[in-house]
Design a protein around this motif. Structure first.
Motif, PDB file in Angstrom:
ATOM      1  N   GLY A  75       0.819  -1.205   0.000  1.00 55.29           N
ATOM      2  CA  GLY A  75       0.000   0.000   0.000  1.00 55.29           C
ATOM      3  C   GLY A  75       0.850   1.251   0.000  1.00 55.29           C
ATOM      4  O   GLY A  75       2.046   1.229   0.309  1.00 55.29           O
TER       5      GLY A  75
ATOM      6  N   ARG B  80     -18.693  -6.401  10.240  1.00 53.08           N
ATOM      7  CA  ARG B  80     -18.744  -5.112   9.535  1.00 53.08           C
ATOM      8  C   ARG B  80     -19.070  -3.975  10.496  1.00 53.08           C
ATOM      9  O   ARG B  80     -18.494  -2.894  10.417  1.00 53.08           O
TER      10      ARG B  80
ATOM     11  N   LEU C  81     -12.903   1.857  12.526  1.00 50.15           N
ATOM     12  CA  LEU C  81     -12.310   2.674  11.462  1.00 50.15           C
ATOM     13  C   LEU C  81     -12.782   4.120  11.533  1.00 50.15           C
ATOM     14  O   LEU C  81     -12.033   5.040  11.179  1.00 50.15           O
TER      15      LEU C  81
ATOM     16  N   ASP D  54      -8.198   7.674   8.404  1.00 51.06           N
ATOM     17  CA  ASP D  54      -7.261   7.215   7.383  1.00 51.06           C
ATOM     18  C   ASP D  54      -5.943   6.693   7.944  1.00 51.06           C
ATOM     19  O   ASP D  54      -5.035   6.353   7.185  1.00 51.06           O
TER      20      ASP D  54
ATOM     21  N   TRP E 239      -6.075   3.917   9.641  1.00 53.30           N
ATOM     22  CA  TRP E 239      -6.441   2.553  10.011  1.00 53.30           C
ATOM     23  C   TRP E 239      -5.419   1.535   9.510  1.00 53.30           C
ATOM     24  O   TRP E 239      -5.173   0.515  10.169  1.00 53.30           O
ATOM     25  N   ARG E 240      -4.802   1.789   8.363  1.00 53.76           N
ATOM     26  CA  ARG E 240      -3.787   0.850   7.862  1.00 53.76           C
ATOM     27  C   ARG E 240      -2.561   0.846   8.773  1.00 53.76           C
ATOM     28  O   ARG E 240      -1.978  -0.206   9.042  1.00 53.76           O
TER      29      ARG E 240
ATOM     30  N   GLU F  82      -6.808  -6.208   4.727  1.00 58.69           N
ATOM     31  CA  GLU F  82      -7.064  -5.014   3.910  1.00 58.69           C
ATOM     32  C   GLU F  82      -8.066  -5.330   2.810  1.00 58.69           C
ATOM     33  O   GLU F  82      -8.990  -4.555   2.540  1.00 58.69           O
TER      34      GLU F  82
ATOM     35  N   ILE G  76     -11.603  -5.697   4.290  1.00 59.09           N
ATOM     36  CA  ILE G  76     -12.177  -4.385   4.611  1.00 59.09           C
ATOM     37  C   ILE G  76     -12.665  -3.699   3.341  1.00 59.09           C
ATOM     38  O   ILE G  76     -13.723  -3.053   3.337  1.00 59.09           O
ATOM     39  N   HIS G  77     -11.926  -3.885   2.253  1.00 60.52           N
ATOM     40  CA  HIS G  77     -12.355  -3.318   0.970  1.00 60.52           C
ATOM     41  C   HIS G  77     -13.638  -4.002   0.488  1.00 60.52           C
ATOM     42  O   HIS G  77     -14.575  -3.329   0.026  1.00 60.52           O
ATOM     43  N   GLU G  78     -13.694  -5.324   0.606  1.00 60.23           N
ATOM     44  CA  GLU G  78     -14.891  -6.066   0.185  1.00 60.23           C
ATOM     45  C   GLU G  78     -16.113  -5.651   1.000  1.00 60.23           C
ATOM     46  O   GLU G  78     -17.239  -5.640   0.479  1.00 60.23           O
TER      47      GLU G  78
ATOM     48  N   ASP H  37     -13.629   1.139   3.253  1.00 59.92           N
ATOM     49  CA  ASP H  37     -12.393   1.873   3.006  1.00 59.92           C
ATOM     50  C   ASP H  37     -12.418   3.292   3.565  1.00 59.92           C
ATOM     51  O   ASP H  37     -11.459   3.750   4.197  1.00 59.92           O
ATOM     52  N   ASN H  38     -13.496   3.995   3.309  1.00 61.68           N
ATOM     53  CA  ASN H  38     -13.620   5.386   3.761  1.00 61.68           C
ATOM     54  C   ASN H  38     -14.899   5.575   4.570  1.00 61.68           C
ATOM     55  O   ASN H  38     -15.610   6.570   4.419  1.00 61.68           O
TER      56      ASN H  38
END
Length: 594
Positions: free
Chosen positions: A363, A471, A478, A483, A485-486, A522, A525-527, A531-532
């Protein structure tokens, strides 16, 4: 356009030379290995040895600290940019207009960087027969003759108590700030560390510089490089960090030079001279660093180390030279009391984070995220340590380090402490996110209320997705860290790598496994579309809550907001009207119960 000017024959460079850093260690990316890092001391005093294991295997590509290659071609010529040529022409025109018999030299880092082929905007002009402010007056006189205005200028007064012994004049020329100082020599009385300043020769000035590689001059009048210590070029070629004069006297003159030596050694992958290391670690120099140098100047140096390309080497030196506690000034009342070897432990966490951040495909982290990620890793050993302030209130030691030891902005402390706290909450979510199930999420201390809300929503509701619990919990987390979180996920993985036998100093960093876990989490979380998630607006606003729930204000609004956010996270495709209908239904059930 570039202009090439010859180097003075004083340095005698018949052909390009290569700098081979003796301290650079580059790993073969095709090898699989387990790397054992053992923290030891550079000093002869016995220390407790601790072992930190980095299981690296195939992930080692491009994790070397230095962003510069293992060899650096030393330029035969100083190549000026168009802006530099225009600036220097202006300065020389001032000499001609005012009929001055003055030598102007660019000093220090600019010369060093240009010789190794790097651009630099740090132009410091050393003047041989007048002060910087006097030259600025002459320069203004020249500009006035051409009906030109000064873009900006200032004079920074000397402050001997903080080892700022020299007045510095600054002027903005062609949208670039240039510093002007006079060449100087310094004399010390037997009972004072504050020097008597007087004009000096270029050679005297060169010997008063912090390091030989920073003692080089570029003479504007002759267009030549001057190596007046007669070893600046050699040390630059061989990659040595050395002081022009005896190291201890140099450091006692200005103790900040200790940190500068470490920073440049780490930045270029150069080797610190043995005499320099001995002087840096001696008690007299360590006391002087802690007492004479402002915390803001110390913090600036540390920030440059952490933001640079050799943070691990820099912090390793701080630890091994017994400077870690001096620089970070841990409170004496810290509870639990940090171990004597806390610097080595901090360095181990920092190195693990650095290697993860350098892994290809992990990333894109911004410079600010990277900087605070490294701070968060380095201060992990202190995440649960507190001290009592003057009012008896318990304050996190991490907060003290940022605000008082380094004089950094409050937001840095707040972000790092938030990363630490959220990383602890992230840990129990990692395995469920990796496996894409809700196993093990029945009880979480930080999410008791959220889980109760989720149960009330999901009970007998077949439309709630199977992944709704993970979720909801991840979404709330999150939204707290946003931002970062990563960075927080990486930090939580470092915490998970800590084994139970810390008493003997054993940490196991299985970096390849951490990397795989990070990428899987990661992707999950995207699935889940999180993400935001912190930017997603509530489906029901505060006014609508008050209207539907018939409230006039108070804590019940906050309770409803949390319930509605739980519903929104559990129903990613839900609409505002559906959310309001659910709220009305819950309100009606409550009224019937009452």
């Amino acid at each position: 356009m570039r202009l090439s000017l010859p180097i003075n024959t004083l340095i005698n460079l018949p052909k390009p030379l290569f700098l081979i850093s003796p301290s650079s260690r580059y790993l073969n990316p095709n090898r699989s290995l387990t790397l054992a890092f053992r923290a030891t001391s550079l000093s002869p005093a016995p220390v407790v040895s601790r072992c930190y294991w980095f299981s690296t295997e195939a992930m080692m590509t491009n994790v070397g600290e230095q962003s510069i290659p293992s060899s650096v071609e030393l330029k035969e010529n100083i190549e000026l940019t168009e802006k530099e040529r225009k600036i220097f022409d202006r300065l020389l025109s001032t000499l001609r207009y005012c009929n001055l018999n003055t030598q102007l030299r660019v000093a220090g880092g600019w010369v060093r960087d240009k010789l190794i082929g790097k651009e630099s905007d740090d132009i410091d002009i050393a003047i041989d027969n007048m002060s910087g402010s006097e030259f600025l007056d002459k320069f203004k006189e020249y500009l006035s003759s051409r009906d030109e205005e000064v873009q900006g200028d200032t004079v920074i007064e000397r402050n001997p108590d903080q080892s700022k012994h020299l007045e510095t004049a600054k002027m903005r020329i062609y949208d670039q700030w240039i510093d002007f100082v006079n060449l100087r020599s310094e004399e010390y009385t037997e009972n004072s560390r504050i020097p008597t300043m007087k004009f000096g020769t270029a050679k005297e000035d060169a010997y008063r510089r912090d390091l030989t590689i920073n003692s080089l001059f570029y003479n504007l009048n002759s267009g030549s490089v001057e190596d007046l210590t007669e070893r600046g070029i050699d040390d630059l070629k061989s990659g040595n960090i050395v002081t022009p004069l005896p190291a201890k006297a140099t450091f006692l003159d200005d103790p900040l030079r200790v940190l500068r030596a470490i920073r440049f050694g780490a930045r270029f992958g150069f080797t610190l001279d043995e005499e320099l290391k001995e002087a840096a670690s001696c008690e007299e120099v360590r006391v002087a660093l802690g007492e004479k140098i402002s915390r803001e100047r110390i913090g600036n140096e540390i920030d440059l180390m952490i933001s640079g390309n050799g943070p691990v080497s820099a912090v390793t030196y701080l630890s091994e030279l017994k400077l870690f506690r001096v620089v970070f000034a841990l409170p004496s009342s810290a509870d639990p009391s940090p171990s004597e070897n806390c610097g080595s432990l901090s360095q181990a966490y920092l190195e693990a984070m650095w290697r993860l951040l350098q892994t290809p495909g992990l990333g894109n982290f911004s410079g600010e995220q990277r900087r605070l990620a490294l701070y968060a890793a380095m201060f992990l050993p202190f995440r649960k340590t507190v001290y009592k302030d003057n009012k008896g209130k318990s304050i996190p030691v991490v907060n003290h380090i940022f605000k008082f030891s380094m004089k950094r902005k409050s937001s840095d402390a707040e972000t790092v402490m938030n990363i630490h706290q959220t990383a602890e909450r992230f840990r129990p979510l990692v395995c469920p996110l990796e496996a894409k199930n809700d196993v093990g999420l029945e009880k979480l201390d930080w999410a008791t209320v959220i889980l109760e809300h989720w149960k009330s929503i999901s009970h007998n509701d077949t439309e709630v997705p199977a992944t709704s619990k993970i979720r909801v919990l991840t979404g709330f987390l999150l939204r707290d860290i946003k931002d970062f979180w990563r960075v927080t996920l990486l930090t939580s993985l470092l915490l998970s790598a800590t084994v139970d036998d810390q008493e003997i100093g054993h940490l196991d960093f299985q970096l390849e496994k951490m990397r795989e876990t990070y990428l899987t989490v990661e992707a999950t979380i995207h699935e889940l579309g999180l993400d935001n998630i912190w930017d997603v607006k509530p489906l029901v606003n505060g006014s609508e809550i008050m209207q539907i729930a018939e409230l006039k204000g108070g804590s019940l609004i906050r309770e409803w907001q949390q319930k509605l956010l739980t519903w929104q996270l559990a129903n990613p495709n839900g609409t505002s009207e559906e959310c309001k209908d659910w709220m009305r239904e819950i309100k009606a059930k409550r009224q019937r119960t009452e």
